[in-house]
Design a protein around this motif. Sequence first.
Motif, PDB file in Angstrom:
ATOM      1  N   SER A 111       1.089  -1.264   0.147  1.00  0.00           N
ATOM      2  CA  SER A 111      -0.288  -0.241  -0.104  1.00  0.00           C
ATOM      3  C   SER A 111       0.571   0.896   0.223  1.00  0.00           C
ATOM      4  N   HIS A 112       0.157   2.471  -0.308  1.00  0.00           N
ATOM      5  CA  HIS A 112       0.956   3.616   0.038  1.00  0.00           C
ATOM      6  C   HIS A 112       1.341   3.458   1.368  1.00  0.00           C
ATOM      7  N   GLN A 140      -2.722  -2.596   7.516  1.00  0.00           N
ATOM      8  CA  GLN A 140      -1.553  -1.643   6.632  1.00  0.00           C
ATOM      9  C   GLN A 140      -0.750  -1.479   7.210  1.00  0.00           C
ATOM     10  N   SER A 230      -2.140   7.944   9.447  1.00  0.00           N
ATOM     11  CA  SER A 230      -2.752   8.880   8.171  1.00  0.00           C
ATOM     12  C   SER A 230      -2.767  10.328   9.332  1.00  0.00           C
ATOM     13  N   THR A 264     -11.109   7.665   1.078  1.00  0.00           N
ATOM     14  CA  THR A 264     -10.883   8.299   2.692  1.00  0.00           C
ATOM     15  C   THR A 264     -11.052   7.490   4.132  1.00  0.00           C
ATOM     16  N   GLY A 266      -8.168   8.326   7.168  1.00  0.00           N
ATOM     17  CA  GLY A 266      -7.720   9.529   7.511  1.00  0.00           C
ATOM     18  C   GLY A 266      -7.163  10.732   6.673  1.00  0.00           C
ATOM     19  N   GLY A 267      -7.872  10.492   5.343  1.00  0.00           N
ATOM     20  CA  GLY A 267      -7.348  11.005   3.809  1.00  0.00           C
ATOM     21  C   GLY A 267      -6.152  11.640   3.540  1.00  0.00           C
ATOM     22  N   SER A 268      -4.776  10.016   3.778  1.00  0.00           N
ATOM     23  CA  SER A 268      -3.365  10.633   3.151  1.00  0.00           C
ATOM     24  C   SER A 268      -3.240  10.091   2.177  1.00  0.00           C
ATOM     25  N   GLY A 338      -9.312  -0.233   6.832  1.00  0.00           N
ATOM     26  CA  GLY A 338      -8.792   1.123   6.968  1.00  0.00           C
ATOM     27  C   GLY A 338      -9.728   2.455   6.675  1.00  0.00           C
ATOM     28  N   LEU A 339     -10.745   2.535   6.992  1.00  0.00           N
ATOM     29  CA  LEU A 339     -11.840   3.823   6.127  1.00  0.00           C
ATOM     30  C   LEU A 339     -12.664   3.434   7.551  1.00  0.00           C
ATOM     31  N   ALA A 383      -7.633  -3.482  -3.096  1.00  0.00           N
ATOM     32  CA  ALA A 383      -7.132  -3.932  -1.743  1.00  0.00           C
ATOM     33  C   ALA A 383      -8.642  -3.336  -1.237  1.00  0.00           C
ATOM     34  N   GLU A 385     -10.939  -1.490   0.126  1.00  0.00           N
ATOM     35  CA  GLU A 385     -10.660   0.216   0.639  1.00  0.00           C
ATOM     36  C   GLU A 385     -10.563   0.795  -0.952  1.00  0.00           C
ATOM     37  N   CYS A 414      -4.405   2.248  -3.947  1.00  0.00           N
ATOM     38  CA  CYS A 414      -3.916   2.640  -3.178  1.00  0.00           C
ATOM     39  C   CYS A 414      -3.543   1.700  -2.014  1.00  0.00           C
ATOM     40  N   GLY A 415      -4.223   0.290  -2.639  1.00  0.00           N
ATOM     41  CA  GLY A 415      -3.183  -1.119  -1.852  1.00  0.00           C
ATOM     42  C   GLY A 415      -3.966  -2.509  -2.952  1.00  0.00           C
TER      43      GLY A 415
HETATM   44  C1  LIG Z   1      -4.784   3.471   5.263  1.00  0.00           C
HETATM   45  C2  LIG Z   1      -5.470   3.315   4.208  1.00  0.00           C
HETATM   46  C3  LIG Z   1      -6.285   3.117   4.121  1.00  0.00           C
HETATM   47  C4  LIG Z   1      -7.177   4.382   4.280  1.00  0.00           C
HETATM   48  O1  LIG Z   1      -5.973   5.690   5.178  1.00  0.00           O
HETATM   49  P1  LIG Z   1      -5.814   7.190   4.047  1.00  0.00           P
HETATM   50  O2  LIG Z   1      -5.198   8.201   5.422  1.00  0.00           O
HETATM   51  O3  LIG Z   1      -7.346   7.933   3.670  1.00  0.00           O
HETATM   52  O4  LIG Z   1      -5.085   6.630   2.654  1.00  0.00           O
HETATM   53  C5  LIG Z   1      -6.579   3.592   2.010  1.00  0.00           C
HETATM   54  N1  LIG Z   1      -6.482   2.337   1.871  1.00  0.00           N
HETATM   55  C6  LIG Z   1      -5.340   1.707   2.678  1.00  0.00           C
HETATM   56  C7  LIG Z   1      -5.394   0.508   1.300  1.00  0.00           C
HETATM   57  C8  LIG Z   1      -4.866   1.448   3.382  1.00  0.00           C
HETATM   58  O5  LIG Z   1      -3.219   0.569   3.295  1.00  0.00           O
END
Ligand SMILES: *Cc1c(COP(=O)(O)O)cnc(C)c1O
Length: 453
Positions: A111-112, A140, A230, A264, A266-268, A338-339, A383, A385, A414-415
């Motif tokens: 993931s990111h 994650q 995040s 989103t 936490g928004g990162s 994660g959301l 993922a 999310e 993002c993952g």
């Molecule tokens: C942690 C995570 C998120 C949610 O967190 P953000 O801060 O909003 O990015 C979303 N997708 C994945 C795969 C994550 O690991």
Amino acid sequence: MSEDSKFFLKDSDVPKQWYNLGADLKEPMSPPLNPGTKQPIGPDDLAPLFPMELIMQEVTQERYIDIPGPVLEAYSRWRSTPLVRARALEKALDTPARIYYKYEGASPSGSHKPNTALAQAFYNKEAGVKKIATETGAGQWGTALSYAGAVFGIEIKVFMVRVSYDQKPYRRAIIESYGGSVVASPSNETNSGRAILEKDPNSSGSLGIAISEAAEVAATNDDTKYALGSVLNHVLMHQSIIGQEALLQMEMANDYPDIVIGCTGGGSNFSGLCNPFLGKKFRGEQDVHAIAVEPSSCPSLTKGKYSYDFGDTLKSAPLLKMHTLGSDFMPSPTHVGGLRYHGMSPMLSHLVHNGHMEPRAYGQKECLEAGIQFARTEGIMPAPEATHAIKGAVDEALKCKAEGKSKAILFNLCGHGHFDMQAYMDYFSGNLAEDKFDTEAFEESMASIPAVN
Ligand SMILES: *Cc1c(COP(=O)(O)O)cnc(C)c1O
């Protein structure tokens, strides 16, 4: 428009600076407040939790921050991540839209999250910290921080939200393979965990509770700090490497996104992709439409209140001005771990509040369906999310089709979902729980938001 479908940067072209949207915001952000005095907090208030360098990054007004050499070196193991034109998905949708995705699942932990985990571990190491305590929802963040701990030689302690701990044994194994240790939250190891368990021994946990536990461990141990995956400004800034790369890659594609989309929690991850593009918009260089997608079971941006609230369940963390469902809100145990956070990044909330970003909520079933369509066309298992971003992109592409418009749509993948397959298993076996949004609990929780002027 380029004929190519994949765009990579040469190692030497990977950006060497993070971007801070704070420098280009038109309206000033509201500062975090001390939960007791309700006065703006200073650096010293955060010092028990974070190394000073990260505290300074939290409030910096610099537009660009140099990425330290050791962090760049760690990034070079997988960055740049690919920017891909989703031609197979476009074809399946029969849309005139041009769909691009940035694939952050190409990172070591999938993931990111390593983008900021490595940076945070580095600054903690520089400050002489021995151990970092943290929370993880989907797993994650705990995975990424454990990897970063291995890279920079720091011990990692992970409080993992109970529902994920039970659903995702493979996540635990990865965290432990990287050298981190993991415990289900609420746990018996902290006062905050014990207090929750006393009231509800079967608590499925929440990010708010896990944050309380990790922060307590950091605050009560001299050699231990806390890390958040995040929400905070410095985390969003570290993630800007995603958008910094994407700016260059869209240039290689000879295109520019009309619409940028992300999920989103936490928004990162979304801010990471979106903020460099929004910066160009605020500086009057190029317009863009930003869409933030959240789950309808935890809809802080679309149903929450924009207000000062606690980021943790213990109500001891600084008050942040953000979209919140109330710190007592317990989202139903869906697969999008994660959301499942009651609040939102203050910076992203600020953007939504000021009309610079469109928030949208979708149910997990329709998102998984979009994710499955993506897997069957583009081949990557997203993922759970990330399927929210895919659903948003698919909807926009279908809107283009209906209107006969060709727009460029960029979303953050993002993952990957290789360790989160229970969501898909439940979908295929027909056992996917309905998205529940408990209106009564929500109203009660909203009443817990403190009154601050
Ligand atoms: C942690 C995570 C998120 C949610 O967190 P953000 O801060 O909003 O990015 C979303 N997708 C994945 C795969 C994550 O690991």
